[in-house]
Design an enzyme around this catalytic site. Structure first.
Site, PDB file in Angstrom:
ATOM      1  CG  HIS A   1      -0.587   0.062   2.501  1.00 20.63           C
ATOM      2  ND1 HIS A   1      -0.249   1.254   3.124  1.00 20.63           N
ATOM      3  CD2 HIS A   1      -0.413  -0.899   3.441  1.00 20.63           C
ATOM      4  CE1 HIS A   1       0.111   1.002   4.378  1.00 20.63           C
ATOM      5  NE2 HIS A   1       0.027  -0.288   4.597  1.00 20.63           N
TER       6      HIS A   1
ATOM      7  CG  HIS B   1       0.441   2.625  12.722  1.00 26.66           C
ATOM      8  ND1 HIS B   1      -0.840   2.194  12.990  1.00 26.66           N
ATOM      9  CD2 HIS B   1       0.752   2.133  11.503  1.00 26.66           C
ATOM     10  CE1 HIS B   1      -1.282   1.462  11.958  1.00 26.66           C
ATOM     11  NE2 HIS B   1      -0.327   1.418  11.045  1.00 26.66           N
TER      12      HIS B   1
ATOM     13  CG  ASP C   1       0.626  -3.730   5.097  1.00 28.62           C
ATOM     14  OD1 ASP C   1       1.536  -2.939   5.434  1.00 28.62           O
ATOM     15  OD2 ASP C   1      -0.564  -3.581   5.441  1.00 28.62           O
TER      16      ASP C   1
ATOM     17  CG  ASP D   1       2.392   0.117   7.875  1.00 23.76           C
ATOM     18  OD1 ASP D   1       1.944  -0.329   6.809  1.00 23.76           O
ATOM     19  OD2 ASP D   1       1.682   0.352   8.863  1.00 23.76           O
TER      20      ASP D   1
ATOM     21  CD  GLU E   1      -3.532  -1.079   5.245  1.00 26.32           C
ATOM     22  OE1 GLU E   1      -3.773  -2.104   5.883  1.00 26.32           O
ATOM     23  OE2 GLU E   1      -2.926  -0.113   5.770  1.00 26.32           O
ATOM     24  CD  GLU E   2      -1.420   2.120   7.775  1.00 25.36           C
ATOM     25  OE1 GLU E   2      -2.208   1.690   8.629  1.00 25.36           O
ATOM     26  OE2 GLU E   2      -0.282   1.670   7.581  1.00 25.36           O
TER      27      GLU E   2
HETATM   28 ZN   LIG Z   1       0.397  -1.305   6.407  1.00 29.14          ZN
END
Ligand SMILES: [Zn+2]
Length: 481
Positions: free
Chosen positions: A300, A442, A375, A312, A346-347
């Site tokens: 993504h 994140h 991912d 990520d 995506e997130e």
């Molecule tokens: Zn991800």
């Protein structure tokens, strides 16, 4: 990563004796996991991979393309939240890179989405012992009033404790939900730990609370809080929710442990900015014999805003594009079409994955023979998961070609593959080593320096073996066995 283990060992001198043994055991177990890195130079004993697969794996192991393209994305674009101007710039970047590799039919499939933007976010203990705390808004959270919210803390050691509390009784309070996430190579601790992030605001609001702070969903002890999407229930009051860094959550627990009433102040100014455009970027290597049949690899393109989205999921974009690049450069012509997809948004709710499944539903999706996504960071895979209904022997051969074991666990191919999997698309997945993934996930620490070029080459090798073997296989992976 090794530095972390060594510092853990060094710090054991400060801990009581029985705990020392435990910490050393844990650290040793981690070292052992880390040193069991796959070696793809040879296939499993008793299995001979085809000369094409051998050629592709060897070329992948020498390739730095996946690493280089991830460097480019994270440096030239940086953070790229779904629906943001930066994500739009990343789509143009992906179009240019896909064309540069030599992918055909390069295109963007756009979709509209609601765009959430972070604002100011501050918090402090007001009493006792006033001091600053490190928080971050969870994605989708409403703002506090401009002057902030100041209120007494109501503490729940776990999310279960909050759910078991009677309705009402928390009027005017800020709920603090703790609960620790367990480390695991496959990230198994994430699902359970994530519930407080997704549902914490709703459960607290049902009981009269006016705001929520949670212990970050993560496995580190750094002072960065972890963001991530939250959800409101339609008929429940929407209250602001933020994540505290793990050391700040510890600080609250120590203070509460002294039996003191605690007052917190928090101010957050995120905003919903209305509908904006996102999109999936797609490019194909058109198949030489069965061009209508598609083998799909993906990552993504969007990221959270705090880091530069390296693990990520810049890495997933790099691995997918890198595998296509190696295959094209090899001169080998796959029978089926190999499709590379860089999913958008995506997130913030798998919006790209849902948009793709909706747009291609029917004839086209029925011709998708196998799909997967990377991912889960940039470390190499250690096992293979099958989500096919026939031709499982081909997936097992992929594992043997790479000298990896099969996992008994099921898969739906990855987050963005989930929606097409529900429409019947067969899937598989390489389970990447992720023991340390949730140290960075994140947070502002999700940056390019965490990625190793050799690991990216190994991931590329896994993806090139997969796309070639899926393209050559007679099976469509859909039939009943
Ligand atoms: Zn991800």
């Amino acid at each position: 990563m090794r530095a972390f283990v060594i510092s853990l060992l060094a710090s054991t001198a400060l801990i009581a004796c029985s705990e020392v043994t435990q910490v050393v055991d844990d650290a040793q177990a981690q070292i052992e996991t880390k040193t069991k890195r796959p070696v793809f130079e040879a296939s499993a004993e008793g299995y001979t991979r085809s000369s094409e697969v051998d050629q592709l794996i060897k070329a992948s192991l020498k390739s730095t393309y996946a690493y280089d393209i991830t460097e480019s994305l994270t440096t030239e674009i940086g953070p790229r939240v779904g629906g943001s101007p930066e994500e739009a710039k990343a789509r143009q970047w992906a179009v240019a890179k896909f064309k540069e590799i030599g992918l055909e039919n390069v295109r963007i499939e756009p979709f509209m989405m609601p765009y959430w933007e972070r604002g100011i976010e501050t918090a402090a203990i007001v009493s006792p012992n006033p001091q600053q705390l490190f928080i971050t808004s969870l994605g989708g959270s409403v703002a506090t009033p401009p002057e902030g919210i100041e209120a007494e803390i109501a503490y729940f050691p776990t999310f279960e404790d909050l759910k078991n509390a009677p309705e009402g009784g928390l009027d005017g309070k800020i709920v603090f939900i703790s609960g620790r996430m367990k480390k695991a190579p496959d990230g198994a601790g994430y699902g359970p730990a994530n519930q407080k992030r997704r549902q914490g605001a709703t459960e607290a609001a049902k009981r009269g609370a006016i705001a929520v702070v949670i212990r970050s969903v993560g496995t580190d002890s750094h002072r960065f809080p972890h963001t991530g999407m939250m959800r409101y229930a339609d008929d429940i009051k929407k209250i602001p929710i933020a994540a505290l860094s793990a050391p700040d959550a510890d600080q609250l627990e120590r203070t509460l442990g002294r039996g003191e009433t605690m007052t917190l102040k928090m101010t957050m100014t995120p905003q919903w900015k209305g509908q904006t455009e996102s999109g999936n970027v797609i490019g194909d290597i058109v198949g030489s014999e069965k061009p209508e049949e598609i083998v799909l690899i993906s990552g993504h393109l969007d990221s959270w805003d705090l880091g530069t989205g390296a693990i990520d999921d810049g890495a997933g974009i790099g691995i997918s594009a890198g595998a296509a690049q190696v295959l094209i450069e090899s001169g080998l012509k796959p029978k089926r079409t190999i499709r590379v997809v860089a999913f958008g948004a995506e997130e913030v709710g798998l919006l790209g994955g849902f948009a793709y499944a909706k747009k291609h539903k029917g004839e086209s999706l029925n011709k998708h023979v196998l799909a997967t996504e990377s991912d889960f960071g940039a470390e190499p895979p250690y096992e293979v998961l099958s989500g096919v209904r026939s031709g499982k022997a081909v997936i097992e051969d992929m594992a043997k070609a790479l000298n990896l074991p099969m996992s008994g666990r099921a898969t739906n191919g990855g987050p963005d593959i989930g929606p097409m999997s529900r429409e019947g698309v067969p899937t598989m997945r390489f389970q990447q080593e992720g023991t340390d993934y949730f140290d960075l996930h994140h947070t502002p620490d999700d940056t390019f320096d965490k990625i190793d070029a050799d690991d990216m080459a190994k991931n590329t090798a896994a993806f090139t073996a997969m796309i070639w073997m899926a393209s050559e296989a007679e099976t469509d992976f859909r039939g009943d066995e």
